[in-house]
Design a protein around this motif. Structure first.
Motif, PDB file in Angstrom:
ATOM      1  N   LEU A 355       0.980  -1.130   0.026  1.00 52.04           N
ATOM      2  CA  LEU A 355       0.037   0.009  -0.192  1.00 52.04           C
ATOM      3  C   LEU A 355       0.785   1.196   0.193  1.00 52.04           C
ATOM      4  N   ILE A 356       2.088   0.973   0.687  1.00 46.87           N
ATOM      5  CA  ILE A 356       2.810   2.383   0.671  1.00 46.87           C
ATOM      6  C   ILE A 356       3.465   2.612  -0.421  1.00 46.87           C
ATOM      7  N   ASP A 357       3.886   1.344  -1.048  1.00 48.05           N
ATOM      8  CA  ASP A 357       4.459   1.389  -2.349  1.00 48.05           C
ATOM      9  C   ASP A 357       3.412   2.319  -3.445  1.00 48.05           C
ATOM     10  N   ARG A 358       2.310   2.059  -3.180  1.00 53.37           N
ATOM     11  CA  ARG A 358       1.403   2.744  -4.223  1.00 53.37           C
ATOM     12  C   ARG A 358       1.214   4.016  -4.013  1.00 53.37           C
ATOM     13  N   THR A 359       0.925   4.256  -2.629  1.00 50.98           N
ATOM     14  CA  THR A 359       0.380   5.591  -2.106  1.00 50.98           C
ATOM     15  C   THR A 359       1.566   6.668  -1.779  1.00 50.98           C
ATOM     16  N   LYS A 360       2.789   6.227  -1.215  1.00 45.49           N
ATOM     17  CA  LYS A 360       3.836   6.692  -0.928  1.00 45.49           C
ATOM     18  C   LYS A 360       3.532   7.699   0.291  1.00 45.49           C
ATOM     19  N   ALA A 361       2.614   7.290   1.245  1.00 41.49           N
ATOM     20  CA  ALA A 361       1.986   7.908   2.337  1.00 41.49           C
ATOM     21  C   ALA A 361       3.185   7.766   3.387  1.00 41.49           C
ATOM     22  N   TYR A 362       4.188   7.878   3.389  1.00 37.48           N
ATOM     23  CA  TYR A 362       5.080   7.648   4.413  1.00 37.48           C
ATOM     24  C   TYR A 362       4.608   8.551   5.703  1.00 37.48           C
ATOM     25  N   LEU A 363       4.612   9.845   5.732  1.00 40.67           N
ATOM     26  CA  LEU A 363       4.645  10.570   6.735  1.00 40.67           C
ATOM     27  C   LEU A 363       3.331  10.132   7.637  1.00 40.67           C
ATOM     28  N   PRO A 364       2.020  10.250   7.073  1.00 37.76           N
ATOM     29  CA  PRO A 364       0.814   9.834   7.821  1.00 37.76           C
ATOM     30  C   PRO A 364       1.063   8.513   8.522  1.00 37.76           C
ATOM     31  N   LEU A 365       1.686   7.498   7.941  1.00 40.48           N
ATOM     32  CA  LEU A 365       1.748   6.244   8.443  1.00 40.48           C
ATOM     33  C   LEU A 365       2.826   6.292   9.741  1.00 40.48           C
ATOM     34  N   ILE A 366       3.897   6.950   9.563  1.00 38.34           N
ATOM     35  CA  ILE A 366       4.825   7.004  10.918  1.00 38.34           C
ATOM     36  C   ILE A 366       3.948   7.737  11.824  1.00 38.34           C
ATOM     37  N   LYS A 367       3.230   8.958  11.787  1.00 30.52           N
ATOM     38  CA  LYS A 367       2.930   9.624  12.810  1.00 30.52           C
ATOM     39  C   LYS A 367       1.652   8.946  13.115  1.00 30.52           C
ATOM     40  N   THR A 368       1.133   7.863  12.773  1.00 26.15           N
ATOM     41  CA  THR A 368       0.006   6.952  13.367  1.00 26.15           C
ATOM     42  C   THR A 368       0.556   5.784  14.046  1.00 26.15           C
ATOM     43  N   LEU A 369       1.655   5.191  13.625  1.00 26.11           N
ATOM     44  CA  LEU A 369       2.141   4.232  14.186  1.00 26.11           C
ATOM     45  C   LEU A 369       3.036   4.343  15.580  1.00 26.11           C
ATOM     46  N   VAL A 370       3.876   5.438  15.537  1.00 23.53           N
ATOM     47  CA  VAL A 370       4.650   5.679  16.636  1.00 23.53           C
ATOM     48  C   VAL A 370       3.795   5.783  18.057  1.00 23.53           C
ATOM     49  N   PRO A 371       2.628   6.544  17.967  1.00 23.92           N
ATOM     50  CA  PRO A 371       1.828   6.680  19.154  1.00 23.92           C
ATOM     51  C   PRO A 371       1.280   5.382  19.720  1.00 23.92           C
ATOM     52  N   ILE A 372       0.979   4.456  18.396  1.00 23.45           N
ATOM     53  CA  ILE A 372       0.368   3.349  18.776  1.00 23.45           C
ATOM     54  C   ILE A 372       1.357   2.198  19.563  1.00 23.45           C
ATOM     55  N   ILE A 373       2.660   2.256  19.139  1.00 27.83           N
ATOM     56  CA  ILE A 373       3.800   1.417  19.584  1.00 27.83           C
ATOM     57  C   ILE A 373       3.985   2.074  21.060  1.00 27.83           C
ATOM     58  N   PHE A 374       3.755   3.213  21.351  1.00 22.14           N
ATOM     59  CA  PHE A 374       4.002   3.914  22.948  1.00 22.14           C
ATOM     60  C   PHE A 374       2.889   3.227  23.901  1.00 22.14           C
ATOM     61  N   ILE A 375       1.638   3.054  23.152  1.00 19.76           N
ATOM     62  CA  ILE A 375       0.387   2.766  24.001  1.00 19.76           C
ATOM     63  C   ILE A 375       0.549   1.201  24.271  1.00 19.76           C
ATOM     64  N   THR A 376       1.234   0.350  23.465  1.00 20.82           N
ATOM     65  CA  THR A 376       1.353  -1.174  23.560  1.00 20.82           C
ATOM     66  C   THR A 376       2.302  -1.330  24.571  1.00 20.82           C
ATOM     67  N   TYR A 377       3.529  -0.609  24.553  1.00 22.45           N
ATOM     68  CA  TYR A 377       4.454  -0.619  25.661  1.00 22.45           C
ATOM     69  C   TYR A 377       3.872  -0.171  27.036  1.00 22.45           C
ATOM     70  N   GLN A 467      10.963   0.647  29.908  1.00 24.78           N
ATOM     71  CA  GLN A 467      10.566   0.445  28.510  1.00 24.78           C
ATOM     72  C   GLN A 467       9.346   1.413  28.084  1.00 24.78           C
ATOM     73  N   ALA A 468       8.284   1.569  28.871  1.00 22.80           N
ATOM     74  CA  ALA A 468       7.274   2.565  28.527  1.00 22.80           C
ATOM     75  C   ALA A 468       7.621   3.802  28.569  1.00 22.80           C
ATOM     76  N   VAL A 469       8.435   4.155  29.519  1.00 30.22           N
ATOM     77  CA  VAL A 469       8.813   5.712  29.394  1.00 30.22           C
ATOM     78  C   VAL A 469       9.375   6.158  28.290  1.00 30.22           C
ATOM     79  N   LEU A 470      10.637   5.049  27.825  1.00 32.38           N
ATOM     80  CA  LEU A 470      11.507   5.557  26.731  1.00 32.38           C
ATOM     81  C   LEU A 470      10.543   5.531  25.433  1.00 32.38           C
TER      82      LEU A 470
END
Length: 509
Positions: A355-377, A467-470
């Protein structure tokens, strides 16, 4: 052939002009754009073909099916992709799998391995930690090798280290008594191998793949590395059910690793002709590369969260058994948890990368995934205390999906925003930062472990908080992307301009 020479001269001239602007290095993309705006000077059309010369894009085609270029306006270039690119990509996948399996050989069976070597799990942790630190030591040589010799030389170098490291480890388990020092030496050699194959995917995809396939190629090769970790988490507890099984476990891994290295010596070094306009540009010198990266704020905003999250992932993967077993989870259940962390992540990346290969939507995906990773930790702090498999399995699955989807996107976007810096530089530096932090996080987390008087004994609750703080501290870096620094996709812009916006039958976004 003459067309290819003309094209390379044009590419070299453009890159040299960009790099000569020493006082305005961060304006390189703008200079290229200004040059392309003068359509009265030259208008280039291009299309990609497969190895047999069949067109993969709309637009004019050369009669010979190879390449064609006119010396004046109306120039036309045809770029080819080759089936042999899959051979090298497959070899990168195999080596990334086995080198990661080598890394986590002992972690899933830390208690069993500790009994075998007559030591403690904390000492066994150093087998993982030393592996990560070895990556950092080999990083400068990796950048130089990829920069001067390309992916093939890097792959061969890694294969030699893997062969030596695995059989030296096996010899260490067969001495009487078992030699932890010899095993550690073999593990360090395996650690030297990892950067040569883990940093190679971006360089390989840049050399062999067109813009519409680079993210997927990078994802497949890079994420094969944690897949090897998943195999270790799932298989090793069954290979070493008791301390005496440890030598045979290492033997089986050595045999698989050795077999995987054999094709390395037969892969081609580069495609016969360029696959895209950007691949004809020469990379700047290593000294210029460091200077360009040092002046690019976007590089830092991507490097910090990437390195921290890779470090946290490495620490979590290495210590997962010791995190869960104090709460009455078995080594097998802990191995399944580690397998879910990785396998679910691989599935998610397999979906997101095309999907990223097609859309090149790098920035929106990065800004979405980083907070999700923090929440899971953050949520995982309380997961082991539930003493139920559901909470760790679900949280680790979400963490794996977000983390694995993030990796290839960051690596490829780093190439875009730092171009014409070679992909090997930004990739190796980011991975080295992650491995260094991973080793430090393992040491710190082990120091935060509760003693026998803890509740539960030897619990790692404080390490999970750490880990969660970092994970939370680096979230603002991702959110600042697009606000601080430039975010142009410079390499993609070159491919768009030089191909008239046509790529493999699809209008580029």
């Amino acid at each position: 052939m003459q067309g290819g020479q003309v094209e390379r001269r044009r590419a070299n001239s453009e890159a040299e002009h960009l790099l000569s602007e020493d006082d305005d290095l961060m304006e390189m993309a703008d200079l290229g754009q200004e040059r392309s705006d003068d359509k009265n000077q030259s208008q280039v059309e291009g299309n990609y073909t497969d190895e047999q010369g069949h067109a993969e894009a709309s637009g004019p085609q050369s009669s010979g099916g190879v390449e064609e270029i006119a010396p004046a306006s109306g120039e036309h270039v045809e770029y080819r992709v080759y089936k042999k690119r899959w051979f090298g990509l497959t070899q990168l996948i195999l080596l990334n799998i086995v080198v990661s399996w080598d890394w986590l050989s002992f972690s899933p069976v830390a208690n069993t391995a500790a009994d075998f070597f007559s030591t403690t799990p904390s000492i066994i942790n150093w087998l993982s930690t030393a592996f990560l630190f070895a990556f950092v030591l080999a990083a400068p040589a990796t950048i130089y090798t990829l920069h001067t010799g390309g992916p093939r030389l890097a792959i061969i170098t890694a294969s030699i280290f893997i062969l030596l490291g695995n059989w030296i480890r096996y010899a260490g388990t067969r001495t009487s008594p078992p030699s932890f020092g010899l095993t550690m030496f073999g593990q360090i050699l395996n650690g030297f191998a990892q950067p040569f194959v883990l940093s190679a995917p971006t360089r390989y995809s840049d050399l062999w793949f067109t813009p519409s396939g680079r993210v997927s190629a990078t994802a497949v090769a890079s994420l094969a590395n944690p897949f090897g970790g998943a195999l270790a988490q799932l298989i090793n507890p069954f290979l070493a059910t008791q301390p005496s099984d440890t030598p045979n476990m290492i033997l089986y891994i050595a045999l698989v690793s050795s077999a995987a290295t054999i094709p390395s010596f037969f892969i081609p070094s580069k495609p016969p002709t360029p696959v895209s306009p950007s691949s004809t540009h020469p990379s700047p010198s290593l000294r210029t590369t460091i200077r360009l990266l040092g002046k690019n704020p976007t590089f830092y905003l991507l490097f910090v969260p990437f390195a921290v999250y890779v470090g946290l992932f490495n620490s979590l993967s290495s210590l997962l058994t010791q995190i869960l077993t104090p709460y009455s989870f078995s080594e097998t259940s802990s191995g399944i948890a580690g397998g879910l962390l990785i396998l679910v992540g691989l599935v998610a990346a397999a979906i997101s990368s095309p999907l990223i290969d097609r859309t090149k939507a790098y920035l929106p995906l990065i800004k979405t995934l980083v907070p999700i990773i923090f929440i899971t930790y953050l949520a995982f702090i309380w997961a082991p205390g539930t003493r139920s498999l559901a909470a760790p399995y679900v949280i680790l699955s979400i963490l794996g999906a977000a983390s694995f989807s993030l990796v290839p996107v960051v690596l490829e976007w780093l190439v875009e925003v730092t171009w014409p810096v070679g992909p090997e530089a930004s990739s190796t530096i980011c991975w080295a930062g992650g491995q260094l932090l991973g080793g430090l996080f393992i040491v710190i987390s082990d120091a935060l472990k509760d003693g026998e008087a803890g509740r539960p004994p030897n619990g790692m609750g404080r390490a999970l908080i750490f880990q969660a703080v970092l994970a939370g501290v680096v979230v603002p870096c991702a959110l600042c992307l697009g606000v601080v620094g430039r975010v142009e996709s410079r390499r993609l812009d070159v491919d768009r301009r030089r191909n008239g916006g046509i790529e493999e039958g699809n209008r580029l976004p």
